[in-house]
Design an enzyme around this catalytic site. Structure first.
Site, PDB file in Angstrom:
ATOM      1  N   HIS A 136      30.648  40.865  41.540  1.00  0.00           N
ATOM      2  CA  HIS A 136      31.342  41.467  40.377  1.00  0.00           C
ATOM      3  C   HIS A 136      32.857  41.461  40.609  1.00  0.00           C
ATOM      4  O   HIS A 136      33.416  42.507  40.964  1.00  0.00           O
ATOM      5  CB  HIS A 136      30.852  42.898  40.170  1.00  0.00           C
ATOM      6  N   ILE A 194      36.503  43.125  40.461  1.00  0.00           N
ATOM      7  CA  ILE A 194      36.719  44.319  39.649  1.00  0.00           C
ATOM      8  C   ILE A 194      35.618  45.325  39.969  1.00  0.00           C
ATOM      9  O   ILE A 194      34.431  44.977  40.009  1.00  0.00           O
ATOM     10  CB  ILE A 194      36.698  43.983  38.145  1.00  0.00           C
ATOM     11  N   GLY A 222      32.357  49.599  36.216  1.00  0.00           N
ATOM     12  CA  GLY A 222      32.601  50.886  35.574  1.00  0.00           C
ATOM     13  C   GLY A 222      31.535  51.911  35.898  1.00  0.00           C
ATOM     14  O   GLY A 222      31.830  53.103  36.073  1.00  0.00           O
ATOM     15  N   VAL A 223      30.275  51.470  36.010  1.00  0.00           N
ATOM     16  CA  VAL A 223      29.198  52.420  36.302  1.00  0.00           C
ATOM     17  C   VAL A 223      29.366  53.025  37.699  1.00  0.00           C
ATOM     18  O   VAL A 223      28.967  54.172  37.934  1.00  0.00           O
ATOM     19  CB  VAL A 223      27.815  51.735  36.178  1.00  0.00           C
ATOM     20  N   GLU A 275      29.750  56.856  38.835  1.00  0.00           N
ATOM     21  CA  GLU A 275      28.955  57.406  39.937  1.00  0.00           C
ATOM     22  C   GLU A 275      29.842  58.083  40.982  1.00  0.00           C
ATOM     23  O   GLU A 275      29.503  59.166  41.485  1.00  0.00           O
ATOM     24  CB  GLU A 275      28.148  56.281  40.591  1.00  0.00           C
TER      25      GLU A 275
END
Length: 239
Positions: free
Chosen positions: A142, A148, A151-152, A156
């Protein structure tokens, strides 16, 4: 050091009636004083001496070894420019180090996403950091050409900071019965890349002890700018 102006005003020339006119002959112009508009001091009907409007040093200080001039052509350099860049920025304070964090959170590699707690108010709020490095295991996928942080995983990491706020004996939390129950109004403002330091603040908004539900507000920053924000629901229980 005695410093005497030639006149009462920087823009008024000294005339022949001034008590300071004869004294100015023995004075010395400061080397750092800027050359301003030139004028003429009339000392007598037959003698005129050109001079610059400036502050003058009295004769008794001409030979003083303690005289220091603090001005320069380009101005004084700031102390910040003299300090090497590697010594210019202080490290984040460590209210909790990684070992103390591991005693509170049940997460372990590769899913422990909090490196240090820099501010902590039990049951109220916490500020923690996550150092994002190219060695994080999610970057190979990723993305391979543009690393990058997902976002998840930012969400978290913020939830784990919320766990540090709530998983305390004085709050009634328990690491064995702590769950991420929900998120709302989450927005991602900017991408977080390898080399960034993610600074996360989680604040308790509402706590329903009867149901063991905590509502929290979270914001994550990089370089002082918001990169992620949202509202979180945490489900807690007692041992």
């Amino acid at each position: 050091m005695a410093v005497t102006p030639c006149s009462n005003s920087m823009f008024t020339p000294v005339n022949s009636n001034s008590l300071l006119s004869h004294r100015c002959l023995d004075n010395v112009v400061l080397p750092c004083a800027p050359p301003l508009q030139r004028s003429t001091a009339i000392l007598s009907p037959r003698i005129s001496i050109p001079f610059y409007r400036s502050y003058l040093i009295s004769p008794e200080t001409k030979n003083s070894t303690n005289f220091t001039t603090l001005c320069s052509v380009n101005g004084a350099q700031s102390s910040e420019e003299e300090v090497p860049i590697e010594k210019r920025y202080a490290a984040f304070p460590a209210v909790m180090d990684i070992n103390q964090i591991r005693e509170i959170l049940p997460h372990r590699f590769p899913f422990l996403l909090v490196d240090r707690v820099v501010e902590y108010n039990p049951g109220v709020s916490a500020v923690a950091i996550k150092n994002v490095t190219i060695n994080d295991n999610f970057f190979p996928g990723h993305f391979p050409e543009r690393p990058i942080m997902p976002g998840v995983l930012m969400v978290e990491a913020m939830a784990q900071v919320g766990g540090i706020v709530m998983l305390q004996p004085e709050v009634g939390g328990s690491r064995e019965n702590f769950f991420f129950a929900g998120i709302d109004k989450v927005r991602f403002r900017k991408p977080v890349v390898a080399g960034d330091t993610l600074v996360m603040r989680m604040t308790l908004i509402k706590l329903q002890k009867r149901f063991g539900i905590a509502k929290m507000e979270g914001k994550a920053y990089v370089g002082g700018e918001v990169v992620c924000e949202g509202e979180f629901l945490m489900a807690m229980g007692s041992e």
